[in-house]
Design a protein around this motif. Structure first.
Motif, PDB file in Angstrom:
ATOM      1  N   THR A   6      41.740  49.804  48.250  1.00  0.00           N
ATOM      2  CA  THR A   6      41.025  50.485  49.328  1.00  0.00           C
ATOM      3  C   THR A   6      39.516  50.448  49.080  1.00  0.00           C
ATOM      4  OG1 THR A   6      42.911  51.933  49.711  1.00  0.00           O
ATOM      5  CG2 THR A   6      40.783  52.667  50.571  1.00  0.00           C
ATOM      6  N   LEU A   7      39.116  50.739  47.846  1.00  0.00           N
ATOM      7  CA  LEU A   7      37.693  50.718  47.498  1.00  0.00           C
ATOM      8  C   LEU A   7      37.090  49.336  47.736  1.00  0.00           C
ATOM      9  CD1 LEU A   7      35.239  52.178  46.148  1.00  0.00           C
ATOM     10  CD2 LEU A   7      36.054  51.199  43.994  1.00  0.00           C
ATOM     11  N   LEU A   8      37.751  48.303  47.246  1.00  0.00           N
ATOM     12  CA  LEU A   8      37.236  46.939  47.413  1.00  0.00           C
ATOM     13  C   LEU A   8      37.160  46.554  48.894  1.00  0.00           C
ATOM     14  CD1 LEU A   8      39.045  45.121  44.472  1.00  0.00           C
ATOM     15  CD2 LEU A   8      36.598  45.616  44.661  1.00  0.00           C
ATOM     16  N   ALA A   9      38.185  46.899  49.652  1.00  0.00           N
ATOM     17  CA  ALA A   9      38.196  46.578  51.083  1.00  0.00           C
ATOM     18  C   ALA A   9      37.076  47.304  51.823  1.00  0.00           C
ATOM     19  CB  ALA A   9      39.552  46.937  51.691  1.00  0.00           C
ATOM     20  N   ASN A  10      36.874  48.569  51.505  1.00  0.00           N
ATOM     21  CA  ASN A  10      35.847  49.362  52.187  1.00  0.00           C
ATOM     22  C   ASN A  10      34.431  48.955  51.809  1.00  0.00           C
ATOM     23  OD1 ASN A  10      37.812  50.808  53.548  1.00  0.00           O
ATOM     24  ND2 ASN A  10      37.802  52.503  52.091  1.00  0.00           N
ATOM     25  N   MET A  11      34.274  48.346  50.639  1.00  0.00           N
ATOM     26  CA  MET A  11      32.932  47.996  50.160  1.00  0.00           C
ATOM     27  C   MET A  11      32.551  46.538  50.437  1.00  0.00           C
ATOM     28  SD  MET A  11      32.364  50.216  46.715  1.00  0.00           S
ATOM     29  CE  MET A  11      30.669  49.664  46.647  1.00  0.00           C
ATOM     30  N   GLN A  12      33.316  45.845  51.273  1.00  0.00           N
ATOM     31  CA  GLN A  12      33.014  44.439  51.533  1.00  0.00           C
ATOM     32  C   GLN A  12      31.560  44.205  51.966  1.00  0.00           C
ATOM     33  OE1 GLN A  12      35.228  42.433  54.625  1.00  0.00           O
ATOM     34  NE2 GLN A  12      34.968  40.467  53.596  1.00  0.00           N
ATOM     35  N   GLN A  14      28.905  45.787  51.109  1.00  0.00           N
ATOM     36  CA  GLN A  14      28.061  45.893  49.908  1.00  0.00           C
ATOM     37  C   GLN A  14      28.234  44.674  49.001  1.00  0.00           C
ATOM     38  OE1 GLN A  14      29.904  48.462  51.127  1.00  0.00           O
ATOM     39  NE2 GLN A  14      28.327  49.953  51.643  1.00  0.00           N
ATOM     40  N   TRP A  15      29.462  44.154  48.926  1.00  0.00           N
ATOM     41  CA  TRP A  15      29.698  42.967  48.087  1.00  0.00           C
ATOM     42  C   TRP A  15      29.012  41.750  48.690  1.00  0.00           C
ATOM     43  CZ3 TRP A  15      30.370  45.531  44.236  1.00  0.00           C
ATOM     44  CH2 TRP A  15      31.398  46.445  44.017  1.00  0.00           C
ATOM     45  N   ILE A  16      28.967  41.668  50.001  1.00  0.00           N
ATOM     46  CA  ILE A  16      28.262  40.551  50.637  1.00  0.00           C
ATOM     47  C   ILE A  16      26.766  40.659  50.355  1.00  0.00           C
ATOM     48  CG2 ILE A  16      27.615  39.536  52.869  1.00  0.00           C
ATOM     49  CD1 ILE A  16      30.543  40.075  53.734  1.00  0.00           C
ATOM     50  N   ASN A  17      26.230  41.887  50.399  1.00  0.00           N
ATOM     51  CA  ASN A  17      24.819  42.065  50.040  1.00  0.00           C
ATOM     52  C   ASN A  17      24.590  41.782  48.561  1.00  0.00           C
ATOM     53  OD1 ASN A  17      23.887  42.587  52.602  1.00  0.00           O
ATOM     54  ND2 ASN A  17      24.063  44.806  52.402  1.00  0.00           N
ATOM     55  N   PHE A  18      25.558  42.110  47.718  1.00  0.00           N
ATOM     56  CA  PHE A  18      25.456  41.763  46.303  1.00  0.00           C
ATOM     57  C   PHE A  18      25.420  40.246  46.137  1.00  0.00           C
ATOM     58  CE2 PHE A  18      27.360  40.567  42.240  1.00  0.00           C
ATOM     59  CZ  PHE A  18      26.476  41.186  41.373  1.00  0.00           C
ATOM     60  N   THR A  19      26.204  39.544  46.941  1.00  0.00           N
ATOM     61  CA  THR A  19      26.207  38.079  46.910  1.00  0.00           C
ATOM     62  C   THR A  19      24.832  37.547  47.310  1.00  0.00           C
ATOM     63  OG1 THR A  19      28.572  38.024  47.373  1.00  0.00           O
ATOM     64  CG2 THR A  19      27.338  35.995  47.812  1.00  0.00           C
ATOM     65  N   ARG A  20      24.216  38.157  48.320  1.00  0.00           N
ATOM     66  CA  ARG A  20      22.856  37.763  48.710  1.00  0.00           C
ATOM     67  C   ARG A  20      21.891  37.968  47.544  1.00  0.00           C
ATOM     68  NH1 ARG A  20      24.361  40.282  53.971  1.00  0.00           N
ATOM     69  NH2 ARG A  20      24.254  38.581  55.494  1.00  0.00           N
ATOM     70  N   PHE A  21      22.029  39.110  46.884  1.00  0.00           N
ATOM     71  CA  PHE A  21      21.151  39.400  45.743  1.00  0.00           C
ATOM     72  C   PHE A  21      21.402  38.414  44.599  1.00  0.00           C
ATOM     73  CE2 PHE A  21      20.135  41.558  41.744  1.00  0.00           C
ATOM     74  CZ  PHE A  21      18.782  41.801  41.955  1.00  0.00           C
ATOM     75  N   ALA A  22      22.657  38.045  44.383  1.00  0.00           N
ATOM     76  CA  ALA A  22      22.998  37.079  43.331  1.00  0.00           C
ATOM     77  C   ALA A  22      22.378  35.715  43.632  1.00  0.00           C
ATOM     78  CB  ALA A  22      24.513  36.968  43.189  1.00  0.00           C
ATOM     79  N   ILE A  23      22.485  35.272  44.879  1.00  0.00           N
ATOM     80  CA  ILE A  23      21.865  34.000  45.282  1.00  0.00           C
ATOM     81  C   ILE A  23      20.359  34.077  45.067  1.00  0.00           C
ATOM     82  CG2 ILE A  23      21.340  32.509  47.257  1.00  0.00           C
ATOM     83  CD1 ILE A  23      24.177  33.187  48.331  1.00  0.00           C
ATOM     84  N   PHE A  24      19.759  35.169  45.505  1.00  0.00           N
ATOM     85  CA  PHE A  24      18.316  35.376  45.334  1.00  0.00           C
ATOM     86  C   PHE A  24      17.930  35.274  43.860  1.00  0.00           C
ATOM     87  CE2 PHE A  24      15.141  38.594  44.128  1.00  0.00           C
ATOM     88  CZ  PHE A  24      14.011  38.079  44.757  1.00  0.00           C
ATOM     89  N   THR A  25      18.665  35.956  42.994  1.00  0.00           N
ATOM     90  CA  THR A  25      18.347  35.960  41.559  1.00  0.00           C
ATOM     91  C   THR A  25      18.395  34.555  40.980  1.00  0.00           C
ATOM     92  OG1 THR A  25      19.231  38.206  41.352  1.00  0.00           O
ATOM     93  CG2 THR A  25      19.012  36.918  39.317  1.00  0.00           C
TER      94      THR A  25
END
Length: 193
Positions: A6-12, A14-25
Motif C-alpha cells: 500500500t505504501l509503495l503504491a500510494n507513493m508512486q 514521489q518515486w517518479i520525482n525521486f527518479t527525476r532527482f536520480a537522473i539529475f544527479t
C-alpha cells in the motif's frame, strides 16, 4: 507485507520525482566531470568510433590508442594530441548538454512540459550511449592471449567500459518513465480545458 504494498503504491508520484532527482544527479555529476582532462580523454574511444559523433574530432580512430592517458597520469605529448584532436572542446560541449538534460528532467517536478523534454532527451542520450556497444571495440574484453581453454574475450564479455555503457539501459527506462508521467500530466490538464 500488505502495508508495504500500500505504501509503495500510494507513493508512486514521489518515486517518479525521486527518479527525476536520480537522473539529475547522474547527469550533473557525469556532465560536470566532462570539464576535466581525464574524463575528456576517457570518452575518446566512444566518440572516435561512433558514426554519429566521430566528425567532432579531427583525428581518425584508432589513432587515439597511442595517446591514452591513464587516469591520474598526464603525458604532455598526449595532452597536446588531444587539444589538436578537439577532445577537450567536444567534452566541454557534451558536458554542458548533459547537465542541461539533467536540469530539464529535474524541472519536470514543477513543469510537465519541461519534464517531458528532459525525459525524452534522457532517453535519446541513452540510446546514443548504448550504440557504443556496437561501435566501440573497447567495450568488450580484448584477446590478451592466455592459457584458459575457453576464450573469454569479445562478445558477450563486457569490459569495464562495456559494463558502464550497458547500465544506460536503466537510464533509458527512467527517461521514459518520467517522460510518460509528464505526458500524462499534460494530457490531464488539456482534458480540463
Amino acid at each position: 507485507m500488505k502495508n508495504l504494498i500500500t505504501l509503495l503504491a500510494n507513493m508512486q508520484p514521489q518515486w517518479i520525482n525521486f527518479t527525476r532527482f536520480a537522473i539529475f544527479t547522474v547527469m550533473v555529476w557525469i556532465g560536470g566531470l566532462k570539464a576535466f582532462q581525464y574524463e575528456a580523454d576517457g570518452i575518446v574511444p566512444f566518440v572516435a568510433n561512433s558514426p554519429l559523433m566521430s566528425f567532432f574530432y579531427s583525428k581518425d580512430a584508432p589513432e587515439y590508442k597511442a595517446y591514452k592517458n591513464p587516469e591520474g597520469k598526464t603525458v604532455q605529448k598526449h595532452i597536446d594530441w588531444h587539444k589538436e584532436n578537439g577532445t577537450y572542446i567536444f567534452s566541454y560541449g557534451l558536458g554542458t548538454v548533459i547537465v542541461i538534460i539533467g536540469l530539464l528532467t529535474l524541472l519536470g517536478i514543477w513543469s510537465a512540459k519541461i519534464g517531458l523534454i528532459g525525459g525524452l532527451l534522457t532517453f535519446g542520450m541513452s540510446l546514443v550511449t548504448l550504440s557504443f556497444l556496437i561501435t566501440t571495440p573497447e567495450v568488450y574484453v580484448p584477446n590478451l592471449g592466455g592459457d584458459f581453454p575457453t576464450p573469454q574475450y569479445g562478445f558477450p564479455y563486457l569490459s569495464g567500459a562495456g559494463r558502464l555503457v550497458l547500465k544506460d539501459i536503466i537510464m533509458m527506462g527512467a527517461g521514459l518513465v518520467v517522460a510518460s508521467e509528464s505526458a500524462k500530466t499534460i494530457k490531464a490538464r488539456q482534458g480540463k480545458l
